[in-house]
Design an enzyme around this catalytic site. Structure first.
Site, PDB file in Angstrom:
ATOM      1  N   LYS A 171       2.689  15.205 -37.995  1.00 27.44           N
ATOM      2  CA  LYS A 171       2.346  16.523 -37.419  1.00 27.44           C
ATOM      3  C   LYS A 171       2.799  16.621 -35.969  1.00 27.44           C
ATOM      4  CE  LYS A 171       0.371  18.626 -40.948  1.00 27.44           C
ATOM      5  NZ  LYS A 171       1.179  19.585 -41.734  1.00 27.44           N
TER       6      LYS A 171
ATOM      7  N   TYR B 206      -6.256   9.788 -41.113  1.00 31.91           N
ATOM      8  CA  TYR B 206      -5.150  10.759 -41.091  1.00 31.91           C
ATOM      9  C   TYR B 206      -3.815  10.049 -40.839  1.00 31.91           C
ATOM     10  CZ  TYR B 206      -3.090  15.432 -40.782  1.00 31.91           C
ATOM     11  OH  TYR B 206      -2.332  16.563 -41.006  1.00 31.91           O
TER      12      TYR B 206
END
Ligand code: NAD
Ligand code: 0WE
Length: 269
Positions: A169, A162
């Protein structure tokens, strides 16, 4: 879902950014909002997506479709001009956009990291939320309007591949709090949903995504994954007056996965 005469978004006009196809999280949100009586305008990233997005939007009663690339201030400003002419005001914006170059999401974080990849991921996945809030501000003041974005647990915890999206994020969740504080005095609320993994276009091509779905379903208290309509229902609530006291919040819609620290140990000897 059962459609009653009066929904809790009746009379609300909402812009949804991030529909690509019927699997998009934005599509789950659009459908729930439509079921609750909202009027929707959909934007689409590029000409390539126009027909698909229009076909979907017609099933939710949408009449207006606007091309908008969120990496361009001019494109965002043109979109807000179209909305101003069509509706004159806005009660909400849904930001369901995220992107990092594919090579950033494959392999070790330090090895995959590049200055350019970081810049692109943060521009498209993070700054764009503030850009939409800024450009839409004058259309939303004094209307109990509400902004919503989509985050993921990778903001707070590490997981394989990720990488820079997790960093982005984290910045997006912080942006949610800063926007909430900045726009609160105008009555504008700003929230995020941290959704569990869903098989969408953005997830296709991600290495071992199927394994991640299985892992999440086995560990989550509800013993399953979530659907885009579950994210949609939570999003519809957050953008409605039922959530009038909620701002700056990150709401998990993840079957409870985030509260666990260990699996059931069955795979351990
Ligand atoms: P998706 O591919 O259906 O949606 C991503 C959208 O971003 C697409 O509509 C795409 O056109 C749009 N987009 C990308 N770059 C853009 C640009 N420059 N200008 C305008 N639009 C642009 O995938 P999704 O999973 O529905 O993603 C929506 C949001 O949900 C993203 O923020 C994603 O990070 C987040 N999210 C996804 C998951 C998941 O597992 N799928 C979980 C949690 C959060
Ligand atoms: O936020 C996301 C999707 C993020 C994403 C995915 C891609 C793949 C294709 C952003 N940019 C791109 N760029 C591409 O070229 N999710 C929460 C879903 C997701 O994506 C992952 C995940 C999960 C979960 C990527 C690696 C590891 C896990």
């Amino acid at each position: 879902m059962l459609k009653l005469d009066m929904g809790f978004l009746e009379g609300k006009k909402i812009l949804i950014v991030g529909v690509a196809n019927k699997f998009s999280i934005a599509s789950g949100i659009a459908e729930s909002m439509h079921n609750q009586g909202a009027e929707l305008i959909l934007s689409y990233q590029s000409e390539r997506l126009k027909d698909k997005v229009m076909k979907l939007g017609n099933t939710w009663g949408c009449e207006t479709y606007i091309e908008c690339d969120v990496s361009s201030d001019e494109s965002i400003s043109n979109m807000m001009d179209v909305i101003k002419n069509k509706w004159g005001y806005l009660d909400g914006i849904v930001h369901a956009v995220g992107f990092a170059p594919a090579n950033e999401l494959d392999g070790d974080f330090v090895e995959a990291a590049t200055r350019e990849g970081f810049k692109i991921a943060h521009d498209i996945s993070v700054y764009s939320f503030t850009a939409l809030a800024k450009a839409g501000n004058s259309l939303m003041t004094g209307r109990n309007a509400s902004l919503l974005t989509l985050s993921y647990l990778g903001a707070e915890r590490t997981l394989p591949n990720y990488n820079v999206m997790g960093v982005a994020k984290a910045a997006l969740e912080s942006t949610t709090r800063y926007l909430a504080n900045s726009l609160g005095p105008q009555g504008i609320r700003v929230n995020a949903i941290s959704a569990g993994p869903v098989k969408t276009l953005a997830a296709s091509g991600v290495k071992s995504f199927k394994k991640m779905l299985t892992y999440n379903a086995e560990r989550a208290p509800l013993k399953r994954n979530i659907s885009i309509s579950e994210v949609g229902n939570a999003g519809a609530f957050l953008c409605s007056d039922l959530a009038s006291g909620i701002t700056g919040e990150i709401l998990y819609v993840d079957a409870g996965f985030n509260i666990t620290a260990m699996g059931d140990l069955t795979e351990i000897n």
